[in-house]
Design an enzyme around this catalytic site. Structure first.
Site, mmCIF file in Angstrom:
data_model
loop_
_atom_site.group_PDB
_atom_site.id
_atom_site.type_symbol
_atom_site.label_atom_id
_atom_site.label_comp_id
_atom_site.label_asym_id
_atom_site.label_seq_id
_atom_site.Cartn_x
_atom_site.Cartn_y
_atom_site.Cartn_z
ATOM 1 N NE ARG A 42 27.371 46.137 11.367
ATOM 2 C CZ ARG A 42 27.374 45.976 10.049
ATOM 3 N NH1 ARG A 42 28.215 45.142 9.486
ATOM 4 N NH2 ARG A 42 26.537 46.651 9.292
ATOM 5 C CB SER A 111 27.619 55.955 14.381
ATOM 6 O OG SER A 111 27.885 54.579 14.530
ATOM 7 C CE LYS A 140 26.126 50.425 9.328
ATOM 8 N NZ LYS A 140 25.592 51.730 9.632
#
Length: 213
Positions: A42, A111, A140
Site C-alpha cells: 500500500r 473492501s 485510516k
C-alpha cells in the site's frame, strides 16, 4: 488463482510511516519470517516510478517466502509487475472491471462494509473480502466501524473468504472469535512494533486461535 482461506490468516498491509531508518524491504522480510501469509503493498505517497521499483523488489521477496503479493488500488502496477492480484475499495473499480484488466488467474480483493456490498463484490468475481473497520483505527482516519454482528452476517452470506480489518491488535483479536472470518488484516500491529518478526509470529497464532474458535 483462487484465494484459499488459510492464505488470509495473517494479512499484512505495508506502511512506510514506521520505517525508522530501515527500508520497507527489510521490514517486510521480518514480517514474512514471522509468518505473514498474505501481503498487500500500500503506497499512498510514492510516485508511479518509485512505486513500481518498490513493487518489483517486494514481489521477489514474497516469491522467496511463497506468499501472495497484492497491490492496493493500483491495477496498472499490479498488471505491469505481474503481482498475484489487487485489492480495491468500494469507490474504486468494480471487481468485474478489474478482472477484465488483470485476467482470470489473479486474486481480486474488495473492501465491504455491508452484506449488500459483500454479495455484489462476490457476484462481480471478487476472490476475497476485506471487512472493517472492526475496531477503531488510527491508520485510516476515514474508516467507519463495522459491528461484529455485521461481520458475522457477511461471513455467513458469502462463499468467498473474509478477512477482518481495522484496529486489530493481539489484545483484541479474541473478540472476533465466532464471527466466521478467515483471518485478520493488520498494519500497525506488525509494522509499528519494535520486533516485527515476533509481533507477526504472535498475531498469526492469535489469528489461528480466532479462526478455530
Amino acid at each position: 488463482m483462487n484465494c484459499k482461506s488459510e492464505d488470509l490468516r495473517l494479512y499484512a498491509i505495508t506502511d512506510r510511516h514506521w520505517l525508522n531508518g530501515e527500508t520497507l524491504y527489510q521490514q517486510v522480510e521480518k514480517a514474512l519470517k514471522g509468518g505473514v501469509t498474505f501481503l498487500q503493498l500500500r503506497e499512498k505517497n510514492l510516485d508511479e516510478e518509485d512505486f513500481m521499483k518498490e513493487a518489483r523488489k517486494i514481489k521477489a521477496l514474497c516469491k522467496k517466502y511463497k506468499v501472495p503479493l497484492i497491490i492496493n488500488d493500483n491495477v496498472e502496477i499490479a498488471r505491469e509487475i505481474d503481482a498475484d492480484g489487487v485489492h480495491v475499495g468500494q469507490s474504486d473499480m468494480e471487481a468485474g472491471d478489474v478482472r477484465d484488466r488483470l485476467g482470470p488467474d489473479k486474486i481480486i480483493g474488495v473492501s465491504a462494509r455491508t452484506v449488500e456490498q459483500a454479495l455484489l463484490a462476490q457476484a462481480h468475481g471478487a476472490d476475497y473480502l476485506g471487512v472493517g473497520a472492526v475496531f477503531s483505527t488510527s491508520t485510516k482516519s476515514d474508516a467507519k466501524n463495522v459491528s461484529h454482528e455485521t461481520l458475522k452476517e457477511i461471513c455467513k452470506a458469502v462463499r468467498i473468504p473474509v478477512v477482518a480489518i481495522g484496529g486489530i491488535t493481539r489484545d483484541n483479536v479474541k473478540e472476533l472469535t465466532g464471527c466466521g472470518a478467515d483471518g485478520i488484516a493488520v498494519i500497525s500491529a506488525v509494522f509499528a512494533q519494535q520486533d516485527i518478526e515476533s509481533a507477526a509470529r504472535e498475531l498469526k497464532k492469535c489469528s489461528e486461535e480466532m479462526v478455530k474458535g
